[in-house]
Design an enzyme around this catalytic site. Structure first.
Site, PDB file in Angstrom:
ATOM      1  N   LYS A   9       0.829  -1.205   0.000  1.00 15.11           N
ATOM      2  CA  LYS A   9       0.000   0.000   0.000  1.00 15.11           C
ATOM      3  C   LYS A   9       0.870   1.264   0.000  1.00 15.11           C
ATOM      4  CE  LYS A   9      -3.773  -2.285   2.507  1.00 15.11           C
ATOM      5  NZ  LYS A   9      -4.716  -2.143   3.628  1.00 15.11           N
ATOM      6  N   TYR A  49     -12.525  -2.559  -2.982  1.00 14.02           N
ATOM      7  CA  TYR A  49     -13.086  -2.552  -1.626  1.00 14.02           C
ATOM      8  C   TYR A  49     -14.609  -2.500  -1.653  1.00 14.02           C
ATOM      9  CZ  TYR A  49      -8.380  -1.972   0.345  1.00 14.02           C
ATOM     10  OH  TYR A  49      -7.078  -2.162   0.730  1.00 14.02           O
ATOM     11  N   PHE A  57     -15.644   4.197   7.372  1.00 16.82           N
ATOM     12  CA  PHE A  57     -14.225   4.475   7.145  1.00 16.82           C
ATOM     13  C   PHE A  57     -13.851   4.489   5.668  1.00 16.82           C
ATOM     14  CE2 PHE A  57     -14.293  -0.202   7.851  1.00 16.82           C
ATOM     15  CZ  PHE A  57     -13.600  -0.651   6.739  1.00 16.82           C
ATOM     16  N   THR A  91      -5.489  -7.042  11.212  1.00 14.94           N
ATOM     17  CA  THR A  91      -5.658  -5.812  10.406  1.00 14.94           C
ATOM     18  C   THR A  91      -5.026  -4.599  11.075  1.00 14.94           C
ATOM     19  OG1 THR A  91      -7.712  -6.653   9.471  1.00 14.94           O
ATOM     20  CG2 THR A  91      -7.398  -4.270   9.394  1.00 14.94           C
ATOM     21  N   ARG A 102       2.725  -6.779   9.936  1.00 13.68           N
ATOM     22  CA  ARG A 102       2.106  -5.603  10.562  1.00 13.68           C
ATOM     23  C   ARG A 102       2.563  -5.438  12.007  1.00 13.68           C
ATOM     24  NH1 ARG A 102      -3.641  -7.304   7.995  1.00 13.68           N
ATOM     25  NH2 ARG A 102      -3.493  -6.219   5.992  1.00 13.68           N
ATOM     26  N   ASN A 112      -1.844  -0.181   7.256  1.00 13.88           N
ATOM     27  CA  ASN A 112      -1.343  -1.490   7.681  1.00 13.88           C
ATOM     28  C   ASN A 112      -0.472  -2.141   6.601  1.00 13.88           C
ATOM     29  OD1 ASN A 112      -3.327  -2.177   5.880  1.00 13.88           O
ATOM     30  ND2 ASN A 112      -4.611  -3.270   7.347  1.00 13.88           N
ATOM     31  N   HIS A 115      -2.040  -5.392   1.673  1.00 12.69           N
ATOM     32  CA  HIS A 115      -3.315  -6.090   1.513  1.00 12.69           C
ATOM     33  C   HIS A 115      -3.029  -7.480   0.957  1.00 12.69           C
ATOM     34  CE1 HIS A 115      -7.366  -7.147   0.204  1.00 12.69           C
ATOM     35  NE2 HIS A 115      -6.786  -7.593  -0.896  1.00 12.69           N
ATOM     36  N   GLU A 126      -9.814 -10.344  -7.313  1.00 11.24           N
ATOM     37  CA  GLU A 126      -8.868  -9.219  -7.175  1.00 11.24           C
ATOM     38  C   GLU A 126      -7.766  -9.289  -8.229  1.00 11.24           C
ATOM     39  OE1 GLU A 126      -7.646  -9.528  -3.096  1.00 11.24           O
ATOM     40  OE2 GLU A 126      -9.629  -8.963  -2.343  1.00 11.24           O
TER      41      GLU A 126
END
Ligand code: CMP
Length: 152
Positions: A9, A49, A57, A91, A102, A112, A115, A126
């Site tokens: 990310k 997502y 969020f 998470t 993490r 975090n 993914h 995905e």
């Protein structure tokens, strides 16, 4: 063999942790069979997502994931989906066990770092969002006999 869609990310890219995290997957014995850097668009974020789009969020998540480049990878290996989720940890980086990615590098619920697909079905969905079939480079690493027995 399973495949998982991995995203390094924007926080991972910005914090110069790409190499450290890719090394974890390589050292474990998994094969990286596709990899590219890209900017996630708001449209792609909503597709990726989809299950979170209505959550409170989500606006912050979209702004985070579109805020700097990501690196998308397909990782292949035995039980790859579950094993990689274990390698990532919980998470929320504050809750993730020490020794997980993490747990070692993140202290945030949103930022975090990585993914990973949560099931083989999610992985297939995905992977199709991020890669065309001709971008996959499957191969048999010459070290395979030193990572597992023939009957595993
Ligand atoms: P990921 O595993 O990519 O899946 C959804 C992402 O949304 C998650 O990692 C976090 O980055 C983010 N996320 C999940 N729960 C929350 C939350 N409660 N608040 C903010 N971000 C969250």
């Amino acid at each position: 063999m399973q495949r998982s869609l991995i995203l390094l990310k924007p926080d991972c890219v910005q914090r110069r942790l790409m190499g450290a995290i890719i090394s974890r997957f390589e050292e474990k014995g998994f094969n990286i069979i596709a990899m590219k850097m890209l900017n996630v668009t708001p449209e792609l974020s909503k597709q990726h997502y989809a299950e979170h789009v209505e959550k409170p969020f989500y606006p912050a998540l979209e702004s985070f994931i579109t805020g700097a480049p990501v690196v998308a990878m397909i990782i292949e290996g035995l039980e790859a989906v579950g094993v990689i989720r274990e390698m990532l940890g919980a998470t929320n980086g504050l809750k993730a066990a020490a020794g997980t990615i993490r747990g070692d590098f993140s202290s945030s619920r949103q930022m975090n770092l990585v993914h990973a697909s949560d099931s083989p079905e999610s992985a297939a969905r995905e992977i199709a969002l991020y890669f065309n079939e001709n971008e996959l480079c499957g191969y048999t690493p010459t070290l395979t006999p030193w990572f597992k027995a023939d009957d595993e």
